[in-house]
Design an enzyme around this catalytic site. Sequence first.
Site, short mmCIF file in Angstrom:
data_model
loop_
_atom_site.label_atom_id
_atom_site.label_comp_id
_atom_site.label_asym_id
_atom_site.label_seq_id
_atom_site.Cartn_x
_atom_site.Cartn_y
_atom_site.Cartn_z
N LYS A 285 0.85 -1.26 0.11
CA LYS A 285 -0.16 0.09 -0.21
C LYS A 285 0.72 0.98 -0.06
O LYS A 285 1.78 1.40 0.96
CB LYS A 285 -0.81 -0.05 1.28
N HIS A 286 0.58 2.09 -1.06
CA HIS A 286 1.47 3.27 -1.17
C HIS A 286 3.01 3.07 -1.12
O HIS A 286 3.89 3.77 -0.35
CB HIS A 286 1.09 4.17 0.07
N ASN B 147 12.41 6.05 8.06
CA ASN B 147 13.18 4.97 8.72
C ASN B 147 12.31 3.53 8.77
O ASN B 147 11.08 3.58 9.05
CB ASN B 147 13.33 5.52 10.12
N HIS C 173 14.48 5.58 0.05
CA HIS C 173 13.90 6.87 0.50
C HIS C 173 12.82 7.08 -0.63
O HIS C 173 12.83 6.38 -1.68
CB HIS C 173 14.59 8.14 0.34
#
Length: 528
Positions: A279-280, A422, A528
């Site tokens: 998800k995302h 993180n 990231h």
Amino acid sequence: MADADLVTIRRALISVSDKTGLVELGQFLAGHGVEILSTGGSAKALAAAGVPVTEVADHTGFPEIMDGRVKTLHPTIHGGLLARRDLPEHVQAMEANGIAPIDLLVVNLYPFEATVAKGADFDEAIENIDIGGPAMIRAAAKNHGFVAVVVDSSDYAPLKQEMAENKGAVSLTLRKKLAAAAYARTGAYDAAISIWFAGQLGDSFPRSIAIGGELKQVLRYGENPHQQAAFYTGGAPRIGIATATQLQGKELSFNNLNDTDAAFELVSEFTEPAVAIIKHANPCGVAQGKDVAEAYARALRCDPVSAFGGIIAVNRTLDAATAEQISSIFSEVVIAPDADEGAKDVLAKKKNLRLLLTGGMPDPREAGMTLRSLAGGYLLQTRDNGYITASDLKVVTKRQPTEKEIADLLFAFTVCKHVKSNAIVYVKDRATVGIGAGQMSRVDSSRIAARKSQDAAEAAGESEPLTRGSVVASDAFFPFADGLLAAVEAGATAVIHPGGSMRDNEVIAAADEAGIAMVFTGMRHFRH
């Protein structure tokens, strides 16, 4: 349409490696009284079909030489393509040198990309670098005010339509579109060659880079409805979203494509039957099992709330039993290397669900490059294909991890590689039981993962969080003991992370005091 915009096609030069639609085009042009010049195999194919054709060598009065390397690189050809018909001095130069105008150029290039993709050696790849083709294409595209240039057989239809509607003429609007497509093709072609050549030299970061791609799909919108977007394929071939066939469902969106790619890359890490629910672009559940159905049930258990509307990736042929489970909740996309007929029948009832089949799995260890845009530039890096085995682990605590803990630690660290930093991942029996992603503080990621584990336990009717008796992975070192202590509080018995903090000794001491095992990997997986 103003007559000034129209150019009547009287002479065409055709030289194609991909002969799709060639004969039909030649017959159409001949039917409109167009004189056809051609080379090599194109000329033979046209002549065999009864299309009148003149060999380029006969037109220029100069033979093909050097195994065909030199045939169209001739003033008679380039003068015919580049001459401006509205400049008297150009017209006079043509007349003085016996140069006939060429109004249409149809060229597609030697199949360099396909040659490299099939594993050709250096010499064969070099021989499939086209020289005369790009030179003619650029010349014709530059002179689009007077010349139409076609570099793809998909553009034969609009060319023929305009000629049919305009008594053999082509509009300036179409000529501009064709010229733009021509420059895009030569740009992508040169990009492929330059990237391949740099790779042959072992030069990961050449002084200049060129990026080429081919439009696969214009999307409804981008990340948000006010953004425009499209999907291009390009770069080194890789099994996945770019190779997938969509069997059913709505058109894929920008976010669907991004999330599906993340899901399939994650699940490819595992050799045993595995499922990842995304998800995302973050996993909300990952698990292995004796089969895909078991793996799916265990992955869903980690976070059934977030899984709603998610992306599901499997690394085995999708079967009917798993498809039945998947169909019990709403999912956006299912991607798999293949699916049996039973699975297809089950999912066919979910009309909006997209089912993608890739035909195989990507190699997670394969070298490659990833590219990200910045304002005014790009970030280019090698793909994160790093991995850790049991022999790479350094035990830094008094307590040694058990064999079962080591297996779970390695699984957790692999999943952690695909979680936004993180990142904290709790695992029990090779299934995630808590995931904390994308937090500014590692301790927050630990706490979020533990809380989501508690929520999942409540949803399953269990009395304690799923993290009790689990192991935990961190994508980077714990800068302070607080993140570790949050994991201990959640019930973790062993920890894996890269190590390397100035406070490693404090973190190790906290682990020893808590009586848990800790291993260092020496490798981090920021994402990231």
